[in-house]
Design a protein around this motif. Structure first.
Motif, mmCIF file in Angstrom:
data_model
loop_
_atom_site.group_PDB
_atom_site.id
_atom_site.type_symbol
_atom_site.label_atom_id
_atom_site.label_comp_id
_atom_site.label_asym_id
_atom_site.label_seq_id
_atom_site.Cartn_x
_atom_site.Cartn_y
_atom_site.Cartn_z
ATOM 1 N N LYS A 184 -21.954 8.830 33.933
ATOM 2 C CA LYS A 184 -23.225 8.584 34.532
ATOM 3 C C LYS A 184 -24.448 8.976 33.522
ATOM 4 O O LYS A 184 -24.238 10.220 32.806
ATOM 5 N N THR A 185 -25.283 8.643 33.461
ATOM 6 C CA THR A 185 -26.495 8.753 32.369
ATOM 7 C C THR A 185 -27.838 8.538 32.929
ATOM 8 O O THR A 185 -28.052 7.766 33.774
ATOM 9 N N VAL A 186 -28.770 9.444 32.474
ATOM 10 C CA VAL A 186 -30.045 9.174 32.700
ATOM 11 C C VAL A 186 -30.700 8.849 31.484
ATOM 12 O O VAL A 186 -30.701 9.631 30.466
ATOM 13 N N PHE A 187 -31.444 7.816 31.504
ATOM 14 C CA PHE A 187 -32.091 7.412 30.209
ATOM 15 C C PHE A 187 -33.609 7.716 30.697
ATOM 16 O O PHE A 187 -34.130 7.544 31.752
ATOM 17 N N PHE A 188 -34.132 8.568 29.793
ATOM 18 C CA PHE A 188 -35.701 9.037 29.696
ATOM 19 C C PHE A 188 -36.523 8.357 28.929
ATOM 20 O O PHE A 188 -36.215 8.276 27.824
ATOM 21 N N ASP A 189 -37.689 7.911 29.397
ATOM 22 C CA ASP A 189 -38.768 7.507 28.393
ATOM 23 C C ASP A 189 -39.339 8.904 27.919
ATOM 24 O O ASP A 189 -39.191 9.837 28.546
#
Length: 174
Positions: free
Chosen positions: A3-8
Motif C-alpha cells: 500500500k502506498t501514499v502519494f503526496f503532492d
C-alpha cells in the motif's frame, strides 16, 4: 505489493512557495515529518508526485529539483524516516523553454506520474491513496484509480490520522 501514499509536494509536504527550488526557502508543513513516520510505521510506501512547471518556465532546472529532493531526504534521514521515491513533471504546454513545451500525461491532472510509480513500485492499488492540495491532484488520483484526499493547511499529521480512519472504514486500514 505494498500500500502506498502519494503526496503532492508544494502546499502539502512543504509550505507553499511559488516555484520553490531554493533549499533556504524550504519549510516543512506542520507535522509533515510526523505524518510520514506514522504512515511508514503502518507499512505504507511514500511517493511524491509533483508538477514542477518552474523548470519549463526557466525559473530553475531539473538539477535544482533533484537538489531540493535530496535535501528533503537528508532532513528526513535525521528523523529516521524517508520518502521512497520522487516523481515530477517539468512540462508545460506554453513553456518558455522549448524542450519542455508539451502536453503530457505526467502533468497533473493527468495520471502519468502515479501510473509510472505504480508500475515501478508494485503498488497495492486498492489500499493506496493520494493527498494533495489542488483539485488537479484529486483528478489525477481518480484517473489513476485511487482515492484522493484534499489537504487544506493545518497539521498534516492530524489530517493523515483522519484519512487513515476513513481508509479503515473502507476496509483499507492497517
Amino acid at each position: 505489493m505494498r500500500k502506498t501514499v502519494f503526496f503532492d509536494r508544494d502546499g502539502v509536504l512543504n509550505v507553499e512557495r511559488n516555484y520553490l527550488y531554493k533549499i533556504e526557502e524550504f519549510q516543512w508543513q506542520t507535522d509533515a515529518v510526523a505524518a510520514i513516520k506514522l504512515l511508514q510505521a503502518q507499512d505504507y510506501r511514500i511517493i511524491v508526485v509533483t508538477n514542477q512547471s518552474g523548470v519549463a518556465r526557466g525559473y530553475y532546472n531539473e538539477a535544482d529539483v533533484s537538489k531540493l529532493h535530496n535535501y528533503m531526504q537528508a532532513q528526513l534521514a535525521l528523523q529516521q524516516t524517508r520518502i521512497d521515491a520522487f516523481y515530477y513533471c517539468p512540462h508545460l504546454p506554453d513553456a518558455s523553454r522549448a524542450e519542455y513545451a508539451q502536453e503530457c500525461d505526467c502533468r497533473k491532472p493527468g495520471p502519468g506520474m502515479i501510473l509510472k510509480a505504480m508500475q515501478e513500485h508494485e503498488v497495492l492499488k486498492e489500499q493506496s491513496f493520494l493527498i494533495g492540495d489542488k483539485e488537479s491532484d484529486l483528478q489525477a488520483a481518480q484517473a489513476a484509480g485511487i482515492r484522493g484526499y484534499l489537504y487544506q493547511q493545518g497539521s498534516l499529521l492530524e489530517f493523515v490520522k483522519n484519512v487513515l480512519a476513513k481508509e479503515a472504514d473502507l476496509g483499507n486500514g492497517i
